[in-house]
Write a protein that holds these residues in place. Structure first.
Motif, PDB file in Angstrom:
ATOM      1  N   ARG A  46      13.771 -35.711 -28.383  1.00 61.91           N
ATOM      2  CA  ARG A  46      13.541 -35.479 -29.800  1.00 61.91           C
ATOM      3  C   ARG A  46      14.345 -34.279 -30.264  1.00 61.91           C
ATOM      4  NH1 ARG A  46       7.408 -35.295 -31.441  1.00 61.91           N
ATOM      5  NH2 ARG A  46       8.453 -35.248 -33.461  1.00 61.91           N
ATOM      6  N   GLN A  47      15.138 -34.510 -31.300  1.00 55.74           N
ATOM      7  CA  GLN A  47      15.884 -33.406 -31.844  1.00 55.74           C
ATOM      8  C   GLN A  47      14.974 -32.601 -32.760  1.00 55.74           C
ATOM      9  OE1 GLN A  47      19.334 -34.952 -33.783  1.00 55.74           O
ATOM     10  NE2 GLN A  47      20.405 -35.342 -31.867  1.00 55.74           N
ATOM     11  N   GLN A  48      14.959 -31.337 -32.529  1.00 57.96           N
ATOM     12  CA  GLN A  48      14.074 -30.485 -33.307  1.00 57.96           C
ATOM     13  C   GLN A  48      14.613 -30.333 -34.718  1.00 57.96           C
ATOM     14  OE1 GLN A  48      13.394 -26.693 -31.558  1.00 57.96           O
ATOM     15  NE2 GLN A  48      11.810 -26.096 -33.003  1.00 57.96           N
ATOM     16  N   GLU A  49      13.781 -30.710 -35.681  1.00 58.02           N
ATOM     17  CA  GLU A  49      14.176 -30.585 -37.070  1.00 58.02           C
ATOM     18  C   GLU A  49      14.113 -29.113 -37.482  1.00 58.02           C
ATOM     19  OE1 GLU A  49      15.278 -32.879 -39.062  1.00 58.02           O
ATOM     20  OE2 GLU A  49      15.049 -34.490 -37.584  1.00 58.02           O
ATOM     21  N   PRO A  50      15.071 -28.684 -38.298  1.00 62.64           N
ATOM     22  CA  PRO A  50      15.004 -27.299 -38.751  1.00 62.64           C
ATOM     23  C   PRO A  50      13.765 -27.063 -39.601  1.00 62.64           C
ATOM     24  CG  PRO A  50      16.688 -28.526 -39.952  1.00 62.64           C
ATOM     25  CD  PRO A  50      16.212 -29.412 -38.831  1.00 62.64           C
ATOM     26  N   ASP A  51      13.196 -25.915 -39.467  1.00 61.20           N
ATOM     27  CA  ASP A  51      12.006 -25.548 -40.223  1.00 61.20           C
ATOM     28  C   ASP A  51      12.406 -25.377 -41.694  1.00 61.20           C
ATOM     29  OD1 ASP A  51       9.728 -24.533 -41.310  1.00 61.20           O
ATOM     30  OD2 ASP A  51       9.669 -22.713 -40.086  1.00 61.20           O
ATOM     31  N   ALA A  52      11.839 -26.239 -42.564  1.00 55.95           N
ATOM     32  CA  ALA A  52      12.218 -26.203 -43.981  1.00 55.95           C
ATOM     33  C   ALA A  52      11.928 -24.830 -44.582  1.00 55.95           C
ATOM     34  CB  ALA A  52      11.463 -27.286 -44.751  1.00 55.95           C
ATOM     35  N   SER A  53      10.798 -24.262 -44.221  1.00 53.11           N
ATOM     36  CA  SER A  53      10.455 -22.951 -44.772  1.00 53.11           C
ATOM     37  C   SER A  53      11.491 -21.902 -44.377  1.00 53.11           C
ATOM     38  CB  SER A  53       9.072 -22.519 -44.278  1.00 53.11           C
ATOM     39  OG  SER A  53       8.081 -23.410 -44.740  1.00 53.11           O
ATOM     40  N   ALA A  54      11.947 -21.976 -43.132  1.00 54.22           N
ATOM     41  CA  ALA A  54      12.942 -21.011 -42.661  1.00 54.22           C
ATOM     42  C   ALA A  54      14.258 -21.176 -43.405  1.00 54.22           C
ATOM     43  CB  ALA A  54      13.154 -21.171 -41.158  1.00 54.22           C
ATOM     44  N   VAL A  55      14.635 -22.438 -43.693  1.00 55.77           N
ATOM     45  CA  VAL A  55      15.885 -22.688 -44.423  1.00 55.77           C
ATOM     46  C   VAL A  55      15.814 -22.070 -45.815  1.00 55.77           C
ATOM     47  CG1 VAL A  55      17.321 -24.484 -45.449  1.00 55.77           C
ATOM     48  CG2 VAL A  55      16.461 -24.770 -43.116  1.00 55.77           C
ATOM     49  N   TRP A  56      14.689 -22.241 -46.486  1.00 52.17           N
ATOM     50  CA  TRP A  56      14.547 -21.665 -47.825  1.00 52.17           C
ATOM     51  C   TRP A  56      14.462 -20.142 -47.767  1.00 52.17           C
ATOM     52  CZ3 TRP A  56      14.301 -24.031 -52.739  1.00 52.17           C
ATOM     53  CH2 TRP A  56      14.452 -25.428 -52.713  1.00 52.17           C
ATOM     54  N   ARG A  57      13.760 -19.608 -46.762  1.00 50.48           N
ATOM     55  CA  ARG A  57      13.640 -18.147 -46.652  1.00 50.48           C
ATOM     56  C   ARG A  57      14.991 -17.498 -46.397  1.00 50.48           C
ATOM     57  NH1 ARG A  57       8.702 -19.338 -43.982  1.00 50.48           N
ATOM     58  NH2 ARG A  57       9.733 -19.200 -41.951  1.00 50.48           N
ATOM     59  N   LYS A  58      15.884 -18.236 -45.767  1.00 52.61           N
ATOM     60  CA  LYS A  58      17.253 -17.730 -45.544  1.00 52.61           C
ATOM     61  C   LYS A  58      17.886 -17.280 -46.855  1.00 52.61           C
ATOM     62  CE  LYS A  58      21.760 -19.730 -44.210  1.00 52.61           C
ATOM     63  NZ  LYS A  58      22.402 -20.941 -43.633  1.00 52.61           N
ATOM     64  N   TRP A  59      17.492 -17.926 -47.952  1.00 55.20           N
ATOM     65  CA  TRP A  59      18.051 -17.601 -49.260  1.00 55.20           C
ATOM     66  C   TRP A  59      17.063 -16.822 -50.125  1.00 55.20           C
ATOM     67  CZ3 TRP A  59      23.045 -18.349 -49.162  1.00 55.20           C
ATOM     68  CH2 TRP A  59      23.555 -19.309 -48.292  1.00 55.20           C
ATOM     69  N   GLY A  60      16.026 -16.273 -49.490  1.00 52.77           N
ATOM     70  CA  GLY A  60      15.046 -15.469 -50.217  1.00 52.77           C
ATOM     71  C   GLY A  60      14.102 -16.277 -51.073  1.00 52.77           C
ATOM     72  N   LEU A  61      13.838 -17.538 -50.670  1.00 54.33           N
ATOM     73  CA  LEU A  61      13.030 -18.446 -51.475  1.00 54.33           C
ATOM     74  C   LEU A  61      11.917 -19.069 -50.649  1.00 54.33           C
ATOM     75  CD1 LEU A  61      16.052 -20.296 -53.104  1.00 54.33           C
ATOM     76  CD2 LEU A  61      14.482 -18.792 -54.343  1.00 54.33           C
ATOM     77  N   GLU A  62      10.909 -19.554 -51.346  1.00 55.96           N
ATOM     78  CA  GLU A  62       9.900 -20.419 -50.745  1.00 55.96           C
ATOM     79  C   GLU A  62      10.240 -21.863 -51.101  1.00 55.96           C
ATOM     80  OE1 GLU A  62       7.422 -19.636 -48.664  1.00 55.96           O
ATOM     81  OE2 GLU A  62       8.203 -17.577 -48.710  1.00 55.96           O
ATOM     82  N   PRO A  63       9.905 -22.812 -50.235  1.00 60.90           N
ATOM     83  CA  PRO A  63      10.280 -24.210 -50.518  1.00 60.90           C
ATOM     84  C   PRO A  63       9.738 -24.686 -51.865  1.00 60.90           C
ATOM     85  CG  PRO A  63       9.520 -23.993 -48.254  1.00 60.90           C
ATOM     86  CD  PRO A  63       9.228 -22.679 -48.926  1.00 60.90           C
ATOM     87  N   MET A  64      10.591 -25.357 -52.623  1.00 65.45           N
ATOM     88  CA  MET A  64      10.166 -25.933 -53.895  1.00 65.45           C
ATOM     89  C   MET A  64       9.593 -27.321 -53.669  1.00 65.45           C
ATOM     90  SD  MET A  64      13.268 -24.972 -56.537  1.00 65.45           S
ATOM     91  CE  MET A  64      12.285 -25.486 -57.958  1.00 65.45           C
ATOM     92  N   ALA A  65       8.709 -27.724 -54.543  1.00 63.10           N
ATOM     93  CA  ALA A  65       8.189 -29.094 -54.492  1.00 63.10           C
ATOM     94  C   ALA A  65       9.321 -30.068 -54.782  1.00 63.10           C
ATOM     95  CB  ALA A  65       7.074 -29.271 -55.516  1.00 63.10           C
ATOM     96  N   PRO A  66       9.407 -31.170 -54.031  1.00 65.00           N
ATOM     97  CA  PRO A  66      10.463 -32.148 -54.307  1.00 65.00           C
ATOM     98  C   PRO A  66      10.217 -32.857 -55.635  1.00 65.00           C
ATOM     99  CG  PRO A  66       8.932 -33.005 -52.666  1.00 65.00           C
ATOM    100  CD  PRO A  66       8.533 -31.579 -52.911  1.00 65.00           C
ATOM    101  N   ALA A  67      11.294 -33.306 -56.242  1.00 65.06           N
ATOM    102  CA  ALA A  67      11.170 -34.059 -57.490  1.00 65.06           C
ATOM    103  C   ALA A  67      10.551 -35.419 -57.209  1.00 65.06           C
ATOM    104  CB  ALA A  67      12.547 -34.236 -58.128  1.00 65.06           C
ATOM    105  N   PRO A  68       9.834 -35.992 -58.172  1.00 66.41           N
ATOM    106  CA  PRO A  68       9.306 -37.353 -57.986  1.00 66.41           C
ATOM    107  C   PRO A  68      10.449 -38.357 -57.876  1.00 66.41           C
ATOM    108  CG  PRO A  68       9.041 -36.637 -60.263  1.00 66.41           C
ATOM    109  CD  PRO A  68       9.495 -35.440 -59.492  1.00 66.41           C
ATOM    110  N   ALA A  69      10.120 -39.537 -57.387  1.00 62.82           N
ATOM    111  CA  ALA A  69      11.136 -40.587 -57.277  1.00 62.82           C
ATOM    112  C   ALA A  69      11.690 -40.903 -58.661  1.00 62.82           C
ATOM    113  CB  ALA A  69      10.527 -41.838 -56.654  1.00 62.82           C
TER     114      ALA A  69
END
Length: 281
Positions: A46-69
Motif C-alpha cells: 500500500r502506497q502511503q497517501e500524503p496527509d492532506a492536513s500536512a499538505v495544507w499546513r505546508k502553505w500555512g492553511l487548514e484543509p478547505m471543504a471540497p466543492a460539491p459535485a
C-alpha cells in the motif's frame, strides 16, 4: 519330488503375483498427481497517501471543504448568438465561490507547486503581452483542469477603442491562446472591468459568449468588496492577479493566495470551477 516341484511352482507363482502387485502399486503411486500447495498471494504494498492536513499546513492553511459535485444542469446558460452576456455571479444555492486570476505578469514557480498540492480550481484570464515571454509557465496550471480565457493583447481600456479596435484586441488574444494552449476561449475579462455595447459585439464576433466581471477583488490580505457588508454569496466571482513582491508590498504570490483562501474559508465557502456551472448553447 512331485510335491517339491509343485511347491516350487507355487512359490514362484506367488512371488510373481507379489512382484506384479508391487509394480502396480509403484505405477499407481507414480501416476497419482501430486497435490500442489495453494499459492499464497503476496500482500499488496500500500502506497502511503500524503496527509492532506500536512499538505495544507505546508502553505500555512487548514484543509478547505471540497466543492460539491458540479450540477448536471448548468445554472448559467450562455447563448452563441447575440451580444455576449455580462455577469458577475452564477445563480446557484451551492456554497461555492469562483476564483479568477488575471494578466499573467508574475510567474512564480512556487505558485505552481502550491496549486499542484492544493488542487484549488481557478480560471485564468491571460493577456498576451504579459505571458508571451513564458507561455509554458501556465501549461502545468492548465493541466490541472484550469481553463485559460481571454483578457486582450495589451490590456487597454476597451470602450476607448472602436469596434474594430476591440476586435483586434480580443480576437488577437484568442488566436494566441489557441495556438499556445489548444483551446479557444469562450469568456472574456475586460481590462479594468470596462466595457460597452461594442465590447459585447466584438466579443461575440471573436467567439466569446460571456463577459466576466467580479464582486470582490483580492488585494494582499483581504478582498475589496462591492458589498458594503463585506459578505460573500453563493456563486460570487472573485478577482485576483498574477502578482509578485513588487505589487504585493513584499509578499509573494503564494502568500497572497493563501490569504485569499483563508478569507473564503472564514466565510464558510468552498471554491468551485467557474466553467462547471456554465453552458454555452
Amino acid at each position: 519330488m512331485g510335491d517339491l516341484w509343485g511347491r516350487s511352482v507355487r512359490v514362484v507363482a506367488g512371488a510373481g503375483v507379489l512382484a506384479l502387485l508391487l509394480a502396480g502399486c509403484q505405477r499407481s503411486a507414480a501416476e497419482k498427481p501430486v497435490k500442489e500447495k495453494p499459492q499464497v498471494a503476496a500482500p499488496a504494498v500500500r502506497q502511503q497517501e500524503p496527509d492532506a492536513s500536512a499538505v495544507w499546513r505546508k502553505w500555512g492553511l487548514e484543509p478547505m471543504a471540497p466543492a460539491p459535485a458540479p450540477p448536471a444542469d448548468k445554472p448559467l446558460k450562455l447563448s452563441k448568438k447575440g451580444p455576449a452576456k455580462v455577469f458577475q455571479n452564477v445563480p446557484t444555492k451551492d456554497k461555492v465561490v469562483f476564483v479568477t486570476l488575471d494578466d499573467g505578469q508574475e510567474k512564480d514557480p512556487k505558485f505552481i507547486e502550491m496549486m499542484n498540492d492544493l488542487k484549488v480550481p481557478v480560471t485564468m484570464f491571460l493577456t498576451k503581452d504579459d505571458i508571451q515571454d513564458d507561455y509554458g509557465y501556465f501549461k502545468p496550471l492548465q493541466a490541472l483542469g484550469n481553463r485559460i480565457q481571454d483578457h486582450t493583447i495589451t490590456h487597454p481600456v476597451l470602450p476607448g477603442l472602436g469596434l474594430e479596435g476591440q476586435k483586434q484586441e480580443i480576437c488577437g488574444d484568442r488566436d494566441a491562446l489557441v495556438q499556445q494552449y489548444g483551446t479557444a476561449p469562450t469568456l472574456l475579462r475586460p481590462p479594468f472591468g470596462r466595457w460597452n455595447s461594442l465590447t459585447q459585439e466584438a466579443a461575440r464576433e471573436c467567439g466569446i459568449s460571456g463577459i466576466v466581471m467580479w464582486v470582490a477583488s483580492m488585494q494582499i490580505h483581504d478582498f475589496q468588496y462591492d458589498d458594503p457588508n463585506r459578505e460573500l454569496h453563493p456563486g460570487d466571482i472573485l478577482l485576483a492577479h498574477f502578482r509578485g513582491r513588487e505589487q504585493l508590498k513584499g509578499e509573494t504570490m503564494t502568500q497572497m493566495f493563501a490569504h485569499l483562501l483563508k478569507q473564503i474559508e472564514k466565510r464558510g465557502f468552498a471554491v468551485g470551477r467557474l466553467e462547471d456551472y456554465i453552458s454555452v448553447q
